[in-house]
Write a protein that holds these residues in place. Structure first.
Motif, PDB file in Angstrom:
ATOM      1  N   THR A 175       0.838  -1.194   0.000  1.00  0.00           N
ATOM      2  CA  THR A 175       0.000   0.000   0.000  1.00  0.00           C
ATOM      3  C   THR A 175       0.875   1.247   0.000  1.00  0.00           C
ATOM      4  O   THR A 175       0.425   2.333   0.319  1.00  0.00           O
ATOM      5  CB  THR A 175      -0.915   0.003   1.238  1.00  0.00           C
ATOM      6  N   ASN A 176       2.170   1.063  -0.393  1.00  0.00           N
ATOM      7  CA  ASN A 176       3.114   2.168  -0.446  1.00  0.00           C
ATOM      8  C   ASN A 176       3.229   2.874   0.887  1.00  0.00           C
ATOM      9  O   ASN A 176       3.128   4.094   0.983  1.00  0.00           O
ATOM     10  CB  ASN A 176       2.756   3.152  -1.563  1.00  0.00           C
ATOM     11  N   ASP A 177       3.437   2.059   1.921  1.00  0.00           N
ATOM     12  CA  ASP A 177       3.648   2.621   3.252  1.00  0.00           C
ATOM     13  C   ASP A 177       5.101   3.053   3.450  1.00  0.00           C
ATOM     14  O   ASP A 177       5.583   3.136   4.567  1.00  0.00           O
ATOM     15  CB  ASP A 177       3.272   1.592   4.320  1.00  0.00           C
ATOM     16  N   GLY A 178       5.789   3.308   2.329  1.00  0.00           N
ATOM     17  CA  GLY A 178       7.162   3.753   2.426  1.00  0.00           C
ATOM     18  C   GLY A 178       7.301   5.052   3.195  1.00  0.00           C
ATOM     19  O   GLY A 178       8.270   5.266   3.913  1.00  0.00           O
ATOM     20  N   GLY A 231      13.322  -6.767   8.096  1.00  0.00           N
ATOM     21  CA  GLY A 231      14.174  -6.778   6.919  1.00  0.00           C
ATOM     22  C   GLY A 231      14.491  -8.206   6.523  1.00  0.00           C
ATOM     23  O   GLY A 231      14.998  -8.978   7.333  1.00  0.00           O
ATOM     24  N   LEU A 232      14.201  -8.555   5.279  1.00  0.00           N
ATOM     25  CA  LEU A 232      14.328  -9.928   4.791  1.00  0.00           C
ATOM     26  C   LEU A 232      15.291 -10.004   3.621  1.00  0.00           C
ATOM     27  O   LEU A 232      15.419  -9.066   2.838  1.00  0.00           O
ATOM     28  CB  LEU A 232      12.971 -10.449   4.321  1.00  0.00           C
ATOM     29  N   GLY A 233      15.953 -11.162   3.486  1.00  0.00           N
ATOM     30  CA  GLY A 233      16.820 -11.379   2.343  1.00  0.00           C
ATOM     31  C   GLY A 233      17.015 -12.851   2.072  1.00  0.00           C
ATOM     32  O   GLY A 233      16.678 -13.708   2.890  1.00  0.00           O
ATOM     33  N   VAL A 234      17.586 -13.140   0.901  1.00  0.00           N
ATOM     34  CA  VAL A 234      17.765 -14.538   0.474  1.00  0.00           C
ATOM     35  C   VAL A 234      19.129 -15.095   0.852  1.00  0.00           C
ATOM     36  O   VAL A 234      19.427 -16.250   0.547  1.00  0.00           O
ATOM     37  CB  VAL A 234      17.530 -14.695  -1.037  1.00  0.00           C
ATOM     38  N   SER A 235      19.965 -14.290   1.499  1.00  0.00           N
ATOM     39  CA  SER A 235      21.305 -14.738   1.898  1.00  0.00           C
ATOM     40  C   SER A 235      22.103 -15.164   0.657  1.00  0.00           C
ATOM     41  O   SER A 235      21.962 -14.558  -0.401  1.00  0.00           O
ATOM     42  CB  SER A 235      21.202 -15.853   2.940  1.00  0.00           C
ATOM     43  N   HIS A 236      22.910 -16.218   0.792  1.00  0.00           N
ATOM     44  CA  HIS A 236      23.835 -16.612  -0.277  1.00  0.00           C
ATOM     45  C   HIS A 236      23.939 -18.127  -0.347  1.00  0.00           C
ATOM     46  O   HIS A 236      23.827 -18.816   0.671  1.00  0.00           O
ATOM     47  CB  HIS A 236      25.220 -16.014  -0.001  1.00  0.00           C
ATOM     48  N   ALA A 237      24.193 -18.620  -1.540  1.00  0.00           N
ATOM     49  CA  ALA A 237      24.286 -20.071  -1.740  1.00  0.00           C
ATOM     50  C   ALA A 237      25.352 -20.705  -0.850  1.00  0.00           C
ATOM     51  O   ALA A 237      25.188 -21.823  -0.363  1.00  0.00           O
ATOM     52  CB  ALA A 237      24.566 -20.368  -3.206  1.00  0.00           C
ATOM     53  N   LYS A 238      26.430 -19.988  -0.608  1.00  0.00           N
ATOM     54  CA  LYS A 238      27.520 -20.544   0.206  1.00  0.00           C
ATOM     55  C   LYS A 238      27.183 -20.554   1.698  1.00  0.00           C
ATOM     56  O   LYS A 238      27.870 -21.219   2.476  1.00  0.00           O
ATOM     57  CB  LYS A 238      28.811 -19.749  -0.024  1.00  0.00           C
ATOM     58  N   LYS A 265      -0.412 -14.066   4.745  1.00  0.00           N
ATOM     59  CA  LYS A 265      -1.383 -14.914   5.441  1.00  0.00           C
ATOM     60  C   LYS A 265      -1.211 -14.829   6.950  1.00  0.00           C
ATOM     61  O   LYS A 265      -2.177 -14.955   7.705  1.00  0.00           O
ATOM     62  CB  LYS A 265      -1.230 -16.371   4.984  1.00  0.00           C
ATOM     63  N   GLY A 266       0.038 -14.599   7.398  1.00  0.00           N
ATOM     64  CA  GLY A 266       0.311 -14.515   8.826  1.00  0.00           C
ATOM     65  C   GLY A 266       0.054 -13.147   9.424  1.00  0.00           C
ATOM     66  O   GLY A 266       0.270 -12.940  10.631  1.00  0.00           O
ATOM     67  N   GLY A 267      -0.376 -12.184   8.604  1.00  0.00           N
ATOM     68  CA  GLY A 267      -0.759 -10.881   9.123  1.00  0.00           C
ATOM     69  C   GLY A 267       0.351  -9.862   9.240  1.00  0.00           C
ATOM     70  O   GLY A 267       0.192  -8.844   9.923  1.00  0.00           O
ATOM     71  N   VAL A 268       1.484 -10.093   8.571  1.00  0.00           N
ATOM     72  CA  VAL A 268       2.573  -9.098   8.597  1.00  0.00           C
ATOM     73  C   VAL A 268       2.333  -8.101   7.465  1.00  0.00           C
ATOM     74  O   VAL A 268       2.400  -8.472   6.295  1.00  0.00           O
ATOM     75  CB  VAL A 268       3.952  -9.768   8.429  1.00  0.00           C
ATOM     76  N   PRO A 269       2.063  -6.836   7.763  1.00  0.00           N
ATOM     77  CA  PRO A 269       1.734  -5.876   6.703  1.00  0.00           C
ATOM     78  C   PRO A 269       2.911  -5.641   5.761  1.00  0.00           C
ATOM     79  O   PRO A 269       4.073  -5.605   6.186  1.00  0.00           O
ATOM     80  CB  PRO A 269       1.398  -4.594   7.472  1.00  0.00           C
ATOM     81  N   ALA A 270       2.598  -5.464   4.482  1.00  0.00           N
ATOM     82  CA  ALA A 270       3.650  -5.168   3.508  1.00  0.00           C
ATOM     83  C   ALA A 270       4.426  -3.918   3.900  1.00  0.00           C
ATOM     84  O   ALA A 270       5.640  -3.825   3.683  1.00  0.00           O
ATOM     85  CB  ALA A 270       3.041  -5.002   2.122  1.00  0.00           C
ATOM     86  N   GLY A 271       3.734  -2.944   4.501  1.00  0.00           N
ATOM     87  CA  GLY A 271       4.380  -1.694   4.861  1.00  0.00           C
ATOM     88  C   GLY A 271       5.312  -1.772   6.051  1.00  0.00           C
ATOM     89  O   GLY A 271       5.934  -0.776   6.423  1.00  0.00           O
ATOM     90  N   ARG A 272       5.449  -2.963   6.648  1.00  0.00           N
ATOM     91  CA  ARG A 272       6.326  -3.119   7.801  1.00  0.00           C
ATOM     92  C   ARG A 272       7.450  -4.115   7.532  1.00  0.00           C
ATOM     93  O   ARG A 272       8.098  -4.612   8.440  1.00  0.00           O
ATOM     94  CB  ARG A 272       5.503  -3.579   9.003  1.00  0.00           C
ATOM     95  N   ALA A 275       6.547  -4.712  -0.419  1.00  0.00           N
ATOM     96  CA  ALA A 275       7.173  -4.291   0.836  1.00  0.00           C
ATOM     97  C   ALA A 275       7.170  -2.775   0.914  1.00  0.00           C
ATOM     98  O   ALA A 275       6.718  -2.089  -0.004  1.00  0.00           O
ATOM     99  CB  ALA A 275       8.602  -4.837   0.926  1.00  0.00           C
ATOM    100  N   ALA A 276       7.687  -2.256   2.019  1.00  0.00           N
ATOM    101  CA  ALA A 276       7.766  -0.797   2.186  1.00  0.00           C
ATOM    102  C   ALA A 276       8.949  -0.202   1.444  1.00  0.00           C
ATOM    103  O   ALA A 276       9.054   1.018   1.306  1.00  0.00           O
ATOM    104  CB  ALA A 276       7.875  -0.446   3.666  1.00  0.00           C
TER     105      ALA A 276
END
Length: 294
Positions: free
Chosen positions: A5-8, A107-114, A135-142, A160-161
């Motif tokens: 929702t562009n909660d940036g 803050g989320l990330g995919v890390s690294h293959a190694k 589904k778990g209720g974590v808002p995109a803006g957070r 995401a935000a």
């Protein structure tokens, strides 16, 4: 799919213009609990808007800092999607949100293959993770994503935000802003070496950079920014080091940080690089940076 929702703008107000990035602040060492709380309270007093917890941190690592402060935002930078499942993350987010409403960013990330044994199809895995967080209720803006490449930056804009890219330059910030558009949060991490001697500063920077030069997600991004194989060899060229680390007199360091804002950053997360342990709390350096910035 749930779109942002562009909660940036809300995220921007929460984190302010400057923050600190630290592995030490997420330490689980019992002997450090008191100092972590004291350091968080001091960061707030010094005028920093946010503390970013390095390493693969979770929402629960933020609780001691939030409890010790009243305004400071706390974010994970980043939580690996491979280390914590989405349901666990949603439950932890709800716990933190209940205790300290509006002050935590996931803050989320995919890390690294190694670094992640189960690393497969990282972009698809991140999309599925965001679906589960919806589904778990974590808002995109957070939530914010550690995005380097164009596709993940687009995901940061749409799901995401905004983005919290790590180990980047103002040139990357300018490109990221073009992809994100005006509203999403763009909060790059930037490294500062409070040394004026070129040899000392670059030696500290090269020691720190060594592990990242073995990770293709970063080296590929460096090459997208115009660095060559020669820049990536022998610990990194002076050109690469000087682009990724601020060092020198205070006015030069200030100008390097300002360059990120001029390129489109809303917030800069500052990581102090010195000869201390990676898990240390460089509180004197945070004070010096605060004086330099305010």
């Amino acid at each position: 799919m749930s779109e942002s929702t562009n909660d940036g703008n809300t995220a921007k107000e929460t984190v302010g213009r400057y923050g600190v990035w630290s592995v030490g602040l997420r330490s689980e060492e019992p002997a450090l609990r008191g100092e972590i709380a004291e350091a968080a309270a001091e960061l707030e007093q010094l005028g920093y808007g946010a503390a970013w917890l390095g390493g693969s941190s979770s929402a629960r690592h933020a609780l001691p800092l939030l409890a010790a402060t009243s305004r400071l935002a706390v974010g994970t930078s980043i939580q690996s999607i491979w280390q914590y499942d989405a349901e666990e993350s949603a439950a932890a987010f709800a716990e933190v949100e209940s205790a300290h409403p509006g002050r935590f960013l996931l803050g989320l990330g995919v890390s690294h293959a190694k670094l992640a044994e189960q690393y497969r199809r990282p972009y698809s895995a991140l999309v599925a993770y965001l679906d589960a967080l919806d589904k778990g209720g974590v808002p995109a803006g957070r939530r914010v994503l550690a995005a380097l490449g164009p596709k993940t930056l687009e995901l940061s804009r749409d799901r995401a935000a905004g983005s919290v890219p790590y180990l980047v330059t103002p040139e990357h910030t300018a490109r990221a802003r073009e992809i994100l558009g005006e509203q999403p949060l763009l909060a790059p991490e930037f490294k500062v070496v409070l040394e004026t001697d070129p040899a000392t500063a670059r030696a500290l920077a090269r020691e720190h950079l060594a592990m990242y030069l073995a990770l293709p997600n970063y080296t590929n991004n460096f090459q997208r920014l115009g660095f060559t194989e020669d820049d990536l060899s022998a610990g990194g060229s002076d050109r690469l080091i000087d682009a990724l680390y601020a060092w020198g007199p205070e006015d030069r360091i200030r100008d390097r940080i300002t360059a990120f804002h001029e390129a489109g950053a809303d917030h800069v997360a500052l990581q102090v690089i010195d000869d201390g342990d990676r898990d240390s709390l460089p509180r004197d350096s945070w004070r010096r940076l605060s004086d330099l910035l305010h």
